[in-house]
Each structure stands twice: as C-alpha cells, then as structure tokens.
Scaffold this motif. Structure first.
Motif, PDB file in Angstrom:
ATOM      1  N   ALA A  12       0.831  -1.202   0.000  1.00  0.00           N
ATOM      2  CA  ALA A  12       0.000   0.000   0.000  1.00  0.00           C
ATOM      3  C   ALA A  12       0.871   1.259   0.000  1.00  0.00           C
ATOM      4  N   SER A  13       1.975   1.218   0.738  1.00  0.00           N
ATOM      5  CA  SER A  13       2.873   2.361   0.801  1.00  0.00           C
ATOM      6  C   SER A  13       3.497   2.643  -0.559  1.00  0.00           C
ATOM      7  N   ILE A  14       3.964   1.599  -1.234  1.00  0.00           N
ATOM      8  CA  ILE A  14       4.600   1.756  -2.545  1.00  0.00           C
ATOM      9  C   ILE A  14       3.597   2.251  -3.589  1.00  0.00           C
ATOM     10  N   LYS A  15       2.419   1.646  -3.597  1.00  0.00           N
ATOM     11  CA  LYS A  15       1.419   2.007  -4.605  1.00  0.00           C
ATOM     12  C   LYS A  15       0.798   3.377  -4.351  1.00  0.00           C
ATOM     13  N   SER A  16       0.955   3.879  -3.125  1.00  0.00           N
ATOM     14  CA  SER A  16       0.454   5.220  -2.828  1.00  0.00           C
ATOM     15  C   SER A  16       1.454   6.305  -3.209  1.00  0.00           C
ATOM     16  N   GLY A  17       2.630   5.877  -3.619  1.00  0.00           N
ATOM     17  CA  GLY A  17       3.632   6.845  -4.061  1.00  0.00           C
ATOM     18  C   GLY A  17       4.920   6.803  -3.287  1.00  0.00           C
ATOM     19  N   GLY A  18       4.969   6.053  -2.158  1.00  0.00           N
ATOM     20  CA  GLY A  18       6.187   5.964  -1.368  1.00  0.00           C
ATOM     21  C   GLY A  18       6.493   7.280  -0.687  1.00  0.00           C
ATOM     22  N   GLY A  19       7.395   7.254   0.275  1.00  0.00           N
ATOM     23  CA  GLY A  19       7.787   8.467   0.971  1.00  0.00           C
ATOM     24  C   GLY A  19       6.664   9.092   1.777  1.00  0.00           C
ATOM     25  N   LEU A  20       5.718   8.280   2.221  1.00  0.00           N
ATOM     26  CA  LEU A  20       4.538   8.803   2.916  1.00  0.00           C
ATOM     27  C   LEU A  20       4.418   8.185   4.299  1.00  0.00           C
ATOM     28  N   GLY A  21       3.826   8.930   5.223  1.00  0.00           N
ATOM     29  CA  GLY A  21       3.493   8.383   6.517  1.00  0.00           C
ATOM     30  C   GLY A  21       2.141   7.696   6.458  1.00  0.00           C
ATOM     31  N   MET A  22       1.759   7.035   7.559  1.00  0.00           N
ATOM     32  CA  MET A  22       0.471   6.336   7.607  1.00  0.00           C
ATOM     33  C   MET A  22      -0.678   7.299   7.357  1.00  0.00           C
ATOM     34  N   ASN A  23      -0.530   8.534   7.800  1.00  0.00           N
ATOM     35  CA  ASN A  23      -1.569   9.539   7.602  1.00  0.00           C
ATOM     36  C   ASN A  23      -1.883   9.728   6.117  1.00  0.00           C
ATOM     37  N   SER A  24      -0.847   9.932   5.307  1.00  0.00           N
ATOM     38  CA  SER A  24      -1.050  10.161   3.870  1.00  0.00           C
ATOM     39  C   SER A  24      -1.471   8.893   3.142  1.00  0.00           C
ATOM     40  N   ILE A  25      -0.899   7.753   3.545  1.00  0.00           N
ATOM     41  CA  ILE A  25      -1.281   6.487   2.911  1.00  0.00           C
ATOM     42  C   ILE A  25      -2.766   6.221   3.137  1.00  0.00           C
ATOM     43  N   ALA A  26      -3.225   6.435   4.373  1.00  0.00           N
ATOM     44  CA  ALA A  26      -4.640   6.216   4.686  1.00  0.00           C
ATOM     45  C   ALA A  26      -5.533   7.167   3.898  1.00  0.00           C
ATOM     46  N   ARG A  27      -5.111   8.439   3.777  1.00  0.00           N
ATOM     47  CA  ARG A  27      -5.919   9.395   3.029  1.00  0.00           C
ATOM     48  C   ARG A  27      -6.031   8.995   1.557  1.00  0.00           C
ATOM     49  N   LYS A  28      -4.930   8.545   0.968  1.00  0.00           N
ATOM     50  CA  LYS A  28      -4.933   8.187  -0.449  1.00  0.00           C
ATOM     51  C   LYS A  28      -5.685   6.889  -0.731  1.00  0.00           C
ATOM     52  N   THR A  29      -5.693   5.975   0.227  1.00  0.00           N
ATOM     53  CA  THR A  29      -6.299   4.668  -0.029  1.00  0.00           C
ATOM     54  C   THR A  29      -7.693   4.526   0.575  1.00  0.00           C
ATOM     55  N   LEU A  30      -7.943   5.108   1.736  1.00  0.00           N
ATOM     56  CA  LEU A  30      -9.193   4.882   2.457  1.00  0.00           C
ATOM     57  C   LEU A  30     -10.071   6.122   2.571  1.00  0.00           C
ATOM     58  N   GLY A  31      -9.603   7.251   2.049  1.00  0.00           N
ATOM     59  CA  GLY A  31     -10.395   8.467   2.122  1.00  0.00           C
ATOM     60  C   GLY A  31     -10.294   9.125   3.484  1.00  0.00           C
TER      61      GLY A  31
END
Length: 391
Positions: A57-76
């Motif tokens: 999920a981290s890689i597909k969200s763009g990498g270099g992101l914290g859980m906050n940004s990963i969650a926003r990009k994947t789960l809204g």
C-alpha cells in the motif's frame, strides 16, 4: 552490502524485540515446545504478511509517505481519521510503557552510581535525551540502533552460551497443560512481540533508492531476526527450568533470579539486555510517531518534537507502575492497525486497478503474493488474534 537496508532491517527487528521477549518462556512453557513453536510460527507468518500488505500500500500510494497520507490516499478521509486514531492510541500507549520501563531502569542505574533521581525525574530525563536522538532523523536512529542491536545480540549470545550446556532434555519434552484455550490466550503476548509494522512507512521514506524487491527483503529479514531470537531464548530457558517453575513466576524478575541461581552473571546480562531491548523498541516506535506527526501537522522539528513526546511523557508520569497494563491496551489496538487496516488499504489499491501489471521502469510494481486466498486467511488471522485478546 547496502548498510541502509541492513540498518532498516535492524530497526524493524529492534522495534519487535521489546522487553516482553523475556516473558515468552513463562507463557508458553506449560504447553510444551511443539505447540509453543507452532503458535509462534503462525503469529510470525501472519504479522509478516500483514507488514508486506502495508509495504504494498505504501509503494502504490507513491512511497515516501506516513500512515496519515497512505490512509488518506487509499481509504479516504473517514479511513484516514480511523487510522490516525488507532495509530496515535497505539504509539502513545507503547511509548508510555517504554518510558515507564526505561525510567525505572535509569533510576536503578543512577541509584547505583550514588545519584538520587525520583521516578518522575528519571522518566523525564530519558524522554528528553532519547527524544533528541529521534528528532535528529532516521539516519541517526539507524546508526545508533546498529550499535545497540549489536550489543543486544552479544548479550543474547552470552545468555545462550551460559544456558545451553545446562539444558535438561526432560524439561524440553515436558508438557504441563493440554488446555488449548489457554494456549490461544498467549497469542496476544506473542503478537505484541512482533509489533513492528508501525516503522515501515518511515523506512520506505528512508530508502528511496531501494528497489521494491529490496524493500520486501528488508521487511522479511527484519521479522526473521526476532523470530529466531525468541525461539532460541524459549528453548534455552525451558531447558534450564521446569514448566512448573516457569508457570509459578509472577514476573520477569523472578525468572531472571531463578536462572541466576546457577549462573551468577545472568542477572547482569539479562538486565542489560532488557535495557537495550526497551531502548531499541522506544526508538522504533518514537520514530514512527515523530514521522506521523511531521506528515500530519507539517511543522518544524522543534514543534514536532514537543507534539511527539509531551503526551506519552505525561501519560507515563500519571500511569507510573502500570507497564504491563498499558501494554495490554496496546495489544487490542495493534490487531486492528497491524492486520485489518493494511488489508483494507491493499484491497482498495488493488480495486482501483490491476496494479500488478503496471511497471515503473523495468520493475513491476510490488504486490504481496497469495491473491484473494491470502487476504482471506489474513482476515481470519486478525479475527483469531482479536478473539485471543478478548477471550
């Protein structure tokens, strides 16, 4: 050898190898080594696969992101709010427990040196100094953690060299209880002992030049190290003490005292190991919270430092002598954050498109293996852990 990736694997291992390792023989010995080993392998497989889902999920969200940004990009926004709430609750609980434990060890150390510190002063001193290390960045944590982990491995090796000659085969073969419900209840202790997933987003950020295969191997290697450490310690401790003795101990201090009866140096060695384990776990968890705050609030390092450590430090001061109680609350939160949240993130990024066929340069975008069947098994694993926590 890529030292950054090696150091990152050691950060994963150091985060997992908390002081709770010492309690593993006490909770597993009565069920026999066969069932104890099988349960530990099950927990390791389940947590490592969930960590690989978070990596995907981290890689597909763009990498270099914290859980906050990963969650926003994947789960809204709704998923982001839930994830942040779980993550903050978990990290604050863990840091509170580690500050309580480390403060106690620091107080004993200073007392031995003739310096009188109250429990509160010791906790504040530890948090302030260790917090500066965390604020200095992942690179500093990496280099320090390598030294601490090397020292911890030396202490463990000294322990094993001391205990292995005294192993009694009869103790290894002993089974004190066939109660499988009680065995399942120990899953919560083992699961918390593999709670390293919170550092993965930070380590992906720290290794931008690494290939996705290298990142995968980093996670797997980091999880294998504590697995072997736990198994070696379990066999050595069980081989030297009977199941009846291990079950009768009220705390880890009694276990260390019993092992020290025939081995005078054991108390010092295991006390040093406990301190190192607490420190490496603190650094990993604090790094995750620091990076989460930096990602969420976008403030300078000084403000992020205060945001990261003020609440755990105040909580530790107010919850003095509640080390194990705080850890028990963290266990339930960890089930949701380490298993169900990464699964939901992965399902979302896979649903958004067939990412497995997308390439970046000549490298296919990483996807954890196993397909739908593995995801289903991971969901059942999470339900199993939740049952073990609440049983």
């Amino acid at each position: 050898m890529n030292m950054k990736l090696l150091g990152s694997s050691l950060i994963i291992a150091g985060t997992a190898l908390g002081a709770g390792m010492l309690a593993i023989p006490m909770v597993l010995a009565q069920f026999g080594l066969l069932w104890g080993t099988l349960l530990m392998l099950l927990i390791w497989v389940g947590t490592t696969y969930a960590a690989l889902l978070l990596l995907e999920a981290s890689i597909k969200s763009g990498g270099g992101l914290g859980m906050n940004s990963i969650a926003r990009k994947t789960l809204g926004k709704g998923g982001q709010l839930v994830t942040n709430g779980l993550l903050y609750a978990l990290l604050v609980c863990l840091l509170m427990a580690y500050i309580i434990g480390a403060g106690d060890l620091l107080k004993k150390l200073t007392d031995g040196l003739g310096i009188e510190l109250s429990a509160t002063q010791a906790q504040i001193a530890f948090t302030v100094v260790a917090g500066f290390v965390v604020a200095a960045g992942t690179g500093v944590i990496d280099r320090l953690n390598r030294l601490l982990f090397a020292a911890m491995v030396i202490m463990l090796a000294m322990t094993l060299v001391t205990l292995v000659p005294g192993i009694n085969p009869d103790n290894l073969a002993s089974v004190g209880s066939d109660n499988k419900v009680a065995l399942i209840k120990t899953s919560s202790v083992l699961f918390t002992s593999f709670g390293f997933m919170v550092v993965i987003p930070s380590l992906v950020t720290y290794n931008p030049e690494a290939t996705q295969k290298q990142l995968r191997n980093m996670v797997i290697a980091g999880s294998v190290i504590p697995l072997f450490c736990y198994l070696f310690w379990l066999y050595a401790a069980v081989g030297n003490l009977s199941p009846e003795q291990l079950v009768g101990f009220a705390n880890v201090s009694e276990l260390i005292a019993a092992l020290s009866v025939n081995h005078g140096s054991m108390q010092l060695i295991l006390s040093i190991f406990t301190g190192l384990a607490l420190l490496t776990s603190f650094l990993g968890v604090a790094m995750a919270l620091f990076d989460q705050n930096a990602d969420a609030f976008r403030q300078n390092r000084a403000v992020t430092y205060v945001l990261t450590f003020i609440l755990p430090m105040l909580g530790a001061i107010l919850a003095a002598n509640q080390f194990l109680s705080v850890l028990s609350y963290a266990g339930i939160i960890l089930v949701f954050l380490a298993i169900f949240v990464p699964m939901a993130m992965t399902v979302k990024v896979r649903k958004d498109g067939d990412k497995a066929t997308v390439t970046e340069g000549n490298e296919a975008v990483y996807q954890a293996g196993g397909g739908v069947m593995a995801l289903a098994l991971s969901f059942l694993f999470g339900c199993f852990l939740l049952m073990a926590e609440l049983i």
